[in-house]
Motif scaffolding. Sequence first.
Motif, PDB file in Angstrom:
ATOM      1  N   ASP A  78       0.850  -1.192   0.000  1.00 46.12           N
ATOM      2  CA  ASP A  78       0.000   0.000   0.000  1.00 46.12           C
ATOM      3  C   ASP A  78       0.882   1.236   0.000  1.00 46.12           C
ATOM      4  OD1 ASP A  78      -2.051   1.858   0.216  1.00 46.12           O
ATOM      5  OD2 ASP A  78      -2.130   1.697   2.399  1.00 46.12           O
ATOM      6  N   LEU A  79       1.159   1.782  -1.165  1.00 44.46           N
ATOM      7  CA  LEU A  79       2.024   2.956  -1.266  1.00 44.46           C
ATOM      8  C   LEU A  79       1.293   4.245  -0.939  1.00 44.46           C
ATOM      9  CD1 LEU A  79       3.742   0.765  -2.719  1.00 44.46           C
ATOM     10  CD2 LEU A  79       4.682   2.617  -4.105  1.00 44.46           C
ATOM     11  N   THR A  80      -0.018   4.152  -0.667  1.00 46.07           N
ATOM     12  CA  THR A  80      -0.756   5.334  -0.221  1.00 46.07           C
ATOM     13  C   THR A  80      -0.641   5.522   1.288  1.00 46.07           C
ATOM     14  OG1 THR A  80      -2.866   4.176   0.169  1.00 46.07           O
ATOM     15  CG2 THR A  80      -2.421   4.952  -2.079  1.00 46.07           C
ATOM     16  N   HIS A  81      -0.094   4.541   1.998  1.00 48.70           N
ATOM     17  CA  HIS A  81       0.077   4.609   3.457  1.00 48.70           C
ATOM     18  C   HIS A  81      -1.252   4.915   4.151  1.00 48.70           C
ATOM     19  CE1 HIS A  81       4.207   3.913   3.148  1.00 48.70           C
ATOM     20  NE2 HIS A  81       4.680   5.139   3.077  1.00 48.70           N
ATOM     21  N   SER A  82      -2.265   4.142   3.857  1.00 47.29           N
ATOM     22  CA  SER A  82      -3.606   4.438   4.377  1.00 47.29           C
ATOM     23  C   SER A  82      -3.977   3.629   5.613  1.00 47.29           C
ATOM     24  CB  SER A  82      -4.649   4.187   3.279  1.00 47.29           C
ATOM     25  OG  SER A  82      -4.638   2.837   2.847  1.00 47.29           O
ATOM     26  N   PHE A  83      -3.109   2.714   6.074  1.00 46.35           N
ATOM     27  CA  PHE A  83      -3.450   1.866   7.221  1.00 46.35           C
ATOM     28  C   PHE A  83      -2.924   2.469   8.524  1.00 46.35           C
ATOM     29  CE2 PHE A  83      -4.192  -1.024   3.771  1.00 46.35           C
ATOM     30  CZ  PHE A  83      -5.243  -1.819   4.210  1.00 46.35           C
ATOM     31  N   PRO A  84      -3.548   2.116   9.649  1.00 50.07           N
ATOM     32  CA  PRO A  84      -3.232   2.787  10.928  1.00 50.07           C
ATOM     33  C   PRO A  84      -1.780   2.682  11.373  1.00 50.07           C
ATOM     34  CG  PRO A  84      -5.283   1.540  11.110  1.00 50.07           C
ATOM     35  CD  PRO A  84      -4.685   1.180   9.790  1.00 50.07           C
ATOM     36  N   GLY A 126      -6.553   3.129   0.666  1.00 46.57           N
ATOM     37  CA  GLY A 126      -6.048   3.808  -0.518  1.00 46.57           C
ATOM     38  C   GLY A 126      -6.246   5.307  -0.478  1.00 46.57           C
ATOM     39  N   ILE A 127      -6.649   5.823   0.684  1.00 49.38           N
ATOM     40  CA  ILE A 127      -6.891   7.252   0.856  1.00 49.38           C
ATOM     41  C   ILE A 127      -5.747   7.854   1.671  1.00 49.38           C
ATOM     42  CG2 ILE A 127      -8.480   8.995   1.722  1.00 49.38           C
ATOM     43  CD1 ILE A 127      -9.577   7.333  -0.586  1.00 49.38           C
ATOM     44  N   ILE A 128      -5.181   8.949   1.197  1.00 52.06           N
ATOM     45  CA  ILE A 128      -4.100   9.618   1.920  1.00 52.06           C
ATOM     46  C   ILE A 128      -4.625  10.116   3.260  1.00 52.06           C
ATOM     47  CG2 ILE A 128      -2.422  11.494   1.849  1.00 52.06           C
ATOM     48  CD1 ILE A 128      -1.906   9.356  -0.217  1.00 52.06           C
ATOM     49  N   LYS A 129      -3.889   9.812   4.352  1.00 53.80           N
ATOM     50  CA  LYS A 129      -4.324  10.153   5.706  1.00 53.80           C
ATOM     51  C   LYS A 129      -3.472  11.288   6.283  1.00 53.80           C
ATOM     52  CE  LYS A 129      -7.343   6.725   5.955  1.00 53.80           C
ATOM     53  NZ  LYS A 129      -6.992   5.915   4.789  1.00 53.80           N
ATOM     54  N   PRO A 130      -4.056  12.082   7.191  1.00 56.64           N
ATOM     55  CA  PRO A 130      -3.311  13.210   7.783  1.00 56.64           C
ATOM     56  C   PRO A 130      -2.076  12.786   8.572  1.00 56.64           C
ATOM     57  CG  PRO A 130      -5.671  13.489   8.127  1.00 56.64           C
ATOM     58  CD  PRO A 130      -5.477  12.103   7.579  1.00 56.64           C
ATOM     59  N   GLY A 131      -2.142  11.638   9.287  1.00 54.17           N
ATOM     60  CA  GLY A 131      -1.021  11.246  10.141  1.00 54.17           C
ATOM     61  C   GLY A 131       0.289  11.121   9.390  1.00 54.17           C
ATOM     62  N   PRO A 132       0.365  10.263   8.370  1.00 59.27           N
ATOM     63  CA  PRO A 132       1.615  10.168   7.607  1.00 59.27           C
ATOM     64  C   PRO A 132       1.999  11.477   6.924  1.00 59.27           C
ATOM     65  CG  PRO A 132       0.215   8.261   7.196  1.00 59.27           C
ATOM     66  CD  PRO A 132      -0.614   9.230   7.975  1.00 59.27           C
ATOM     67  N   VAL A 133       0.998  12.242   6.450  1.00 60.18           N
ATOM     68  CA  VAL A 133       1.305  13.518   5.784  1.00 60.18           C
ATOM     69  C   VAL A 133       1.955  14.490   6.753  1.00 60.18           C
ATOM     70  CG1 VAL A 133       0.277  15.565   4.706  1.00 60.18           C
ATOM     71  CG2 VAL A 133      -0.468  13.284   4.015  1.00 60.18           C
ATOM     72  N   ARG A 134       1.478  14.503   7.993  1.00 60.57           N
ATOM     73  CA  ARG A 134       2.053  15.409   8.993  1.00 60.57           C
ATOM     74  C   ARG A 134       3.540  15.105   9.201  1.00 60.57           C
ATOM     75  NH1 ARG A 134      -1.004  17.884  12.615  1.00 60.57           N
ATOM     76  NH2 ARG A 134      -2.608  16.266  12.432  1.00 60.57           N
ATOM     77  N   LYS A 135       3.882  13.832   9.330  1.00 60.65           N
ATOM     78  CA  LYS A 135       5.279  13.462   9.514  1.00 60.65           C
ATOM     79  C   LYS A 135       6.106  13.770   8.263  1.00 60.65           C
ATOM     80  CE  LYS A 135       4.314   9.199  10.593  1.00 60.65           C
ATOM     81  NZ  LYS A 135       4.522   7.780  10.978  1.00 60.65           N
TER      82      LYS A 135
END
Length: 842
Positions: free
Chosen positions: A252-258, A615-624
């Motif tokens: 999952d290259l979208t990094h959508s999992f917790p 498959g949805i971009i999440k705020p957590g990984p984006v913040r980091k």
Amino acid sequence: MVLNTLAVGAAVTPTVLETYFSHYLNRKSLREKPTAHISYHEGLQLVRRFLHYASLHTVDDLQGFTAQWVPVPHWVMVEEVSIPALNITRSAELVQEQLGHRGIDKVGGKLWWQWRRDEAPPKAEWIEMRKDHQERQRTGDKGQRVMLYVHGGAYYFGSVDEHRYQMQRHARKLRARVLAPRYRLAPQFPFPCGLHDCLAAYLWLIEQQDPSTILLAGDSAGGGMVLSMLVILRDRGLPLPAGAVLISPWVDLTHSFPSVAGDGQYDYIPAHGFWHKPNMTWPPPNSRDMEAIAQSAVQKLVNVEKAALHAHERGRRKSAHEIKQEQEEEEAIRSFSVDHNPGDMHMGEKTHHPFSTEGLGKARPDNPIPGAGSELSVLLDGNLVDLHDQIQVYTTNQMLSHPLVSPVLQPSLGGLPPLLIQVGGGELLRDEQIYLAHKAANPSAYPPGEAYLDEHDPHHELVSKYEPTDVQLQVWDDLCHVAPTLSFTRPAKYMYRSVAQFGAWALAQAQKAPIDILDDDNVSVISSGTEPQNSTEEDLKDHEPDSDGRHAIATMPIVARNVATPVDAIGKAGDALPAYHDHMIRQRIDRHGAIYPLSPPNELPALQMRAADIGIIKPGPVRKWLAAKTKWDSRFAREKRAVQTQRVKEMAAGYDRFEGDEVPPPTALAGRRKKDMPREPKQRRGWGLSMWSGWGSKHDEMTLGREEKAKATRRPSVMTVDPAPSRPHAEHQLPAAARRAPSTLAAESPDSAAAHTRLATAAPALSTPPTPAPGPRVPDSDYTYLAPSSSRPHNGTVAYPFSLAAPAQPNASTTTLTSDMGADAGTDSEPGTEAAGADAAD
């Protein structure tokens, strides 16, 4: 600052020393964790430090370092082969068919990714134990066990040389030949270049071998690549291999999992993703960069004219140096505002900084679905963050959610050969791998969201087309990403053993014939009657039963269950697999190789996600990611401006173009071709990777030495597998779950033929299985017994993976979990080394 052996050694040495002292000073806090073992603790911190140091260098530097030549051990046989053009062409056709018209448009065409630097064909390397190669040469046999192994490295670094020490162990334990493709790496050769190469290698391989003799295997990015290969083979009606091994697959290259939003405390992968010093290879110019480059080229001409006119009016002309200096200063200011200011780059015109509150409420709706719009955006702290930069090295943001890039978004993962999926319980990518396993075993229960189905399976035909895939899922307590990388540690040795067990079973299953495996109990070191000398009294408590007779087990917040006793223990090649239940074998395994039931699906966070959220971009990984970007943009601002200047010059000179409508991705070297392009860099030689490989190979070398000494007593072990794909198995009933036919040496007299053969049968478990005599019960325990001639306690069915203080000779009921049979088992290692102690599972 260069990236070579000396520099890396200087960078990691303080970490090694610090870890050594902190390990013993903070021993108590490491209890029940893999880091309780000094080798694992050191290895984890060393890899983590190396990746941090590599991030201060360019992608090319890291690629060059990990592609260094590594000497081949004298007991390993290697041979390089070239993949024929016919297979390369056929592979390209299959990739195009799988992509379809829309996929080809998104990827930028169907020709650029077939281009190769220096027109060199893809190559692969055969890896095999020299003694096995000589035996095959003597008999003229091609071999009935072949593993095609795709190495990992986030799709952009790593090499066959770097991973050979891991592949050769798979070859040794399974007595197999390993074929390792040398595939093209991103960012110079982004998706689908590597997939094209690996698929071509498989097409060539099935011309040499029957598919029933082939296993596919891969770690990390290689695991994701293998899964995409399997889907293409399935959908195009081509022969599938006997099975596949996915070690910490990146799917999952979208990094959508917790789990990706975690801090990575037990992992070596950077929690904020991979970052590198800028150069012409990475990062690529984004849309705003291209605008700035074009404006810069025009502005330079305007500035020259203005400067000349102004000088003329003043009666003199400025020197060329003065004009150039003014232009560079102006470009630097403009470049920084475009490329290095997070507000401009990520918040557009709405806000000025990703963490500010200015513009709150004015943001337009976000676009967190890759491929659904021109650019990705996500709401972060009430602000709209536009992601202009390419996130992953492997491909563009628009392709992140394509099922061949992120296989977890495939409409269905049914209809595949049996899979073994090994997951590190402490790794950042854990949840996507757990989800992947359940999706493959129950395709209809885990379809992708409607947004992806509408694009890739609009009529919902694929979701229900394929039968469930048989999956063995192993979640290893608190282990890092691709733990077999640390091949010298105890948990990794158990993982290699499990791969061999699954591989032998899958091959026998596909060939519907016995697989002969040498019985290596007298040379295979799992544990001894004593702990290694570096163990302390506190650490020994980890191996003893609790006061109530139950074994203390490692806990993991997400997957641990409160189970009193293990239901099984890791086997080896030739041992039977546990029975499948609903097409799954679900196992949680601790650092001692003891197996416990995995938590039920309703307790696993990965399986509670809505299909629409995957498959949805999440705020957590984006913040980091943004926090790291801000830091890197500031640190390497000067280098980024220099890269932009170089790009202006190259664009002005022009590049060679492909015919037609080919639009290679910004990182693709195919889009920057020119007549004077330098040739492929020659492979460097350095002793850094050689030392690491030697460290990783030491255990194999010692085992082969013991094998030579014990050659006179080696006995063949036969595995006979029933073709039935699934068998009843009460997985969560204790201790009944352990009541499968025990895969131990037969209990006849020592001189009987049955005592010299292990018969692992995949027939249904007996309703009343033979159970060894319990023996005396351990004091103050309910279900723990001690066999008369062994120091290994057991629960009446299987032995525990530890020994009590009193040493004893092993008997037939404990040979599955003990390895010191024979006088040579523990005498070939130096005292205190893990190969001679409990940390030396083969």
